[in-house]
Write an enzyme that holds these catalytic residues in place. Structure first.
Site, short mmCIF file in Angstrom:
data_model
loop_
_atom_site.label_atom_id
_atom_site.label_comp_id
_atom_site.label_asym_id
_atom_site.label_seq_id
_atom_site.Cartn_x
_atom_site.Cartn_y
_atom_site.Cartn_z
N SER A 144 0.71 -1.21 0.09
CA SER A 144 -0.05 0.02 0.02
C SER A 144 0.88 1.29 0.03
O SER A 144 0.18 2.48 -0.34
CB SER A 144 -0.91 -0.05 1.36
OG SER A 144 -1.96 -0.94 1.20
N GLY A 169 -4.35 -1.85 -0.75
CA GLY A 169 -3.51 -1.68 -1.97
C GLY A 169 -3.22 -0.23 -2.40
O GLY A 169 -4.05 0.48 -1.44
N GLY A 196 -2.76 3.62 -4.37
CA GLY A 196 -3.31 4.20 -5.47
C GLY A 196 -4.73 5.03 -5.10
O GLY A 196 -5.11 4.88 -3.81
N CYS A 250 -9.20 -1.86 3.77
CA CYS A 250 -8.45 -0.81 3.41
C CYS A 250 -8.91 -0.44 1.78
O CYS A 250 -9.94 0.23 1.51
CB CYS A 250 -6.89 -0.96 3.50
SG CYS A 250 -6.07 0.58 3.29
N PHE A 251 -8.22 -0.54 0.85
CA PHE A 251 -8.85 -0.47 -0.38
C PHE A 251 -9.71 -1.10 -0.90
O PHE A 251 -10.78 -0.61 -1.66
CB PHE A 251 -7.50 -0.86 -1.56
CG PHE A 251 -7.42 -0.01 -2.87
CD1 PHE A 251 -7.16 1.22 -2.80
CD2 PHE A 251 -7.70 -0.79 -4.04
CE1 PHE A 251 -7.38 1.77 -4.13
CE2 PHE A 251 -7.69 -0.22 -5.29
CZ PHE A 251 -7.53 1.20 -5.18
N GLN A 276 -12.85 1.06 0.19
CA GLN A 276 -13.14 2.04 -0.76
C GLN A 276 -13.74 1.49 -2.06
O GLN A 276 -14.72 2.04 -2.63
CB GLN A 276 -11.57 2.58 -1.15
CG GLN A 276 -10.99 3.40 -0.08
CD GLN A 276 -9.48 3.69 -0.02
OE1 GLN A 276 -9.17 3.52 -1.15
NE2 GLN A 276 -8.96 4.17 1.02
N ASN A 313 -3.37 2.61 7.06
CA ASN A 313 -2.35 3.34 6.15
C ASN A 313 -3.21 3.61 5.16
O ASN A 313 -3.40 2.62 3.88
CB ASN A 313 -1.51 2.32 5.73
CG ASN A 313 -0.54 2.62 4.59
OD1 ASN A 313 -0.62 3.85 4.24
ND2 ASN A 313 -0.04 1.81 3.65
N GLY A 363 -4.78 7.02 2.43
CA GLY A 363 -4.80 8.44 2.32
C GLY A 363 -6.08 8.86 1.53
O GLY A 363 -6.42 10.02 1.20
N PHE A 364 -6.90 8.07 1.06
CA PHE A 364 -8.15 8.30 0.83
C PHE A 364 -9.55 7.46 1.54
O PHE A 364 -9.12 6.68 2.63
CB PHE A 364 -8.52 7.49 -0.63
CG PHE A 364 -7.60 8.14 -1.91
CD1 PHE A 364 -8.02 9.03 -2.63
CD2 PHE A 364 -6.23 7.78 -1.93
CE1 PHE A 364 -7.14 9.50 -3.66
CE2 PHE A 364 -5.44 8.19 -2.91
CZ PHE A 364 -5.88 9.29 -3.60
N HIS A 380 -6.38 -1.98 9.49
CA HIS A 380 -5.79 -3.25 8.99
C HIS A 380 -5.61 -4.30 10.18
O HIS A 380 -5.20 -4.21 11.21
CB HIS A 380 -4.22 -3.23 8.78
CG HIS A 380 -3.80 -2.56 7.57
ND1 HIS A 380 -3.53 -3.29 6.40
CD2 HIS A 380 -3.80 -1.56 7.02
CE1 HIS A 380 -3.49 -2.32 5.36
NE2 HIS A 380 -3.59 -1.16 5.73
N GLU A 407 -5.26 -7.37 10.33
CA GLU A 407 -3.95 -8.46 10.62
C GLU A 407 -2.96 -7.99 11.44
O GLU A 407 -2.43 -8.95 11.85
CB GLU A 407 -3.53 -8.41 9.16
CG GLU A 407 -2.52 -7.63 8.45
CD GLU A 407 -3.19 -6.39 7.98
OE1 GLU A 407 -2.36 -5.55 7.98
OE2 GLU A 407 -4.38 -6.20 7.80
#
Length: 383
Positions: free
Chosen positions: A55, A239, A241, A267-268, A271, A309, A311-312, A357, A359
């Site tokens: 990520s 992930g 981006g 996380c990703f 989103q 972790n 940023g979006f 996260h 995990e």
């Protein structure tokens, strides 16, 4: 990124932000130049897991802890097969690591993998700058990379010409090239198809501990690839981006939602679920990174200390149930620092996601129950 060999006696280095502010220090790791998005991580430990988290691809990580590298590097804790950060920023590197599992220094590992870093700068001042101005593009330059004819103005021009994180489609750069299997530990109870958007190694391990055989698929997998495995559940990983670019994973998740297969995203993946349900996403000013973020599970009222972790974030209403093409949805978790959405769940079918996260590599174990929640969804569907 271009790199040379590790510089003897710590070559001079400079960090240049896209708004023109700069910090001078000494090379740490490889010597050369690198570019990425400057972000800060508040974890006091777990630097090896941070470095190897996909990520962080194309990000330059600033460590707020003043002393980094104390426990060296081992071969057991990496979350993937390589370091993914574009650059690394520390105030004071450990001179002599001390840990019974350490096999080399952090400096040596960064140099061996070509990761350009900088040490000896005021990371507190840099972190305050990023909090006030927001995450931004940055370059680190050391050794011969400092010798351009235009001086620091030329370095700034290079930074400003580098790609931005907003609009970046990166999961295809970090995903596995081929499918692979993580077998269940003990008796196999379920099969899960995991879409690798930048998965951390500990995530399938946490599922394997619960009797799940995890069949990991590349990010470009099709809905036919998923259901060829006859999965009891489907997982979408973390992930890098901008989620606004992730049209294929969104379409893939909608295919899973249409079949009402138990679904879990991290996380990703959170989103992606937000977009699949019809919500938007947006870029946070400086994001959440570190292992000390307070989150409330609104389904139980429990407050957890969690590892982040991102940023979006997902733009979903906090205090109402939303109607979506796949039934009713609500925000299940929220960050107590800034009310950012940290989890979603569907009320009419077995699907949920988390922005952080669970995990816990490295990090607190408060959120480990979320893997059990996924198991419960699969048990309920099977029944």
């Amino acid at each position: 990124m271009t790199t040379a060999t590790r510089g003897a006696l710590r070559a001079p280095a400079v960090l240049v932000l896209e708004d023109g502010r700069s910090f001078r220090g000494r090379a740490y790791g490889a010597v050369g130049e690198t570019f990425g998005e400057a972000v800060f991580s508040t974890g006091m430990t777990g630097y090896q897991e941070t470095l190897t988290d996909p990520s962080y691809h194309r990000q330059v990580v600033v460590m707020t802890a003043p002393h980094v590298g104390n426990t060296g590097v081992n071969d057991e804790d990496p979350e993937s097969k390589r370091i993914w950060v574009s650059g690394y920023v520390v105030r004071e590197p450990a001179r002599i690591p001390s840990n019974w599992r350490s096999v080399r220094t952090l400096d040596e590992e960064l140099a061996a993998q070509g990761v350009v870093g900088i040490s000896g700068i005021d990371t507190r001042a840099l972190t305050r700058h990023l909090r006030e101005r927001g995450a931004m593009r940055v370059g680190i330059f050391s050794g011969p990379a400092l010798d351009g004819p235009a001086g620091e103005a030329g370095l700034l021009a290079k930074v400003q010409a580098s790609p931005q994180m907003k609009g970046a489609d990166l999961c295809g750069e970090v995903t596995t090239g081929e499918p692979y299997t993580v077998p269940a530990i003990g008796t196999k109870r379920f099969t899960v198809a995991a879409v690798d958007l930048g998965i951390k190694g500990m995530t399938p391990h946490r599922m394997a501990e619960r009797g799940i055989e995890v069949r990991v698929l590349p990010a470009n997998a099709t809905i036919e690839d998923i259901y060829a495995l006859s999965p009891d559940g489907v997982f979408f990983s973390n992930g890098p981006g901008d989620p606004a670019t992730a049209d294929h994973p969104v379409a893939l998740m909608r295919g899973v939602l249409e079949r009402k297969t138990p679904l879990f995203g991290i996380c990703f993946g959170n989103q992606i679920l937000g977009r699949a349900l019809g919500f938007g996403t947006f870029k946070l000013k400086y994001g959440h990174r570190g292992i000390n973020q307070p989150v409330q599970d609104r389904t139980t009222g429990k407050v957890e200390v969690t590892a982040h972790n991102h940023g979006f974030a997902v733009d979903a209403p906090l205090d109402k149930v939303s109607d979506t093409p796949y039934g009713r949805a609500e925000v299940s978790h929220v960050c107590l620092n800034d009310n950012v959405v940290e989890g979603l769940q569907l009320l009419d079918q077995p699907a949920f996601s988390i922005q952080y996260h669970p995990e816990a590599a490295a990090g607190p174990h408060d959120a480990a129950y979320l893997f059990d929640r996924f198991v419960s969804l699969m048990e309920g569907q099977r029944a």
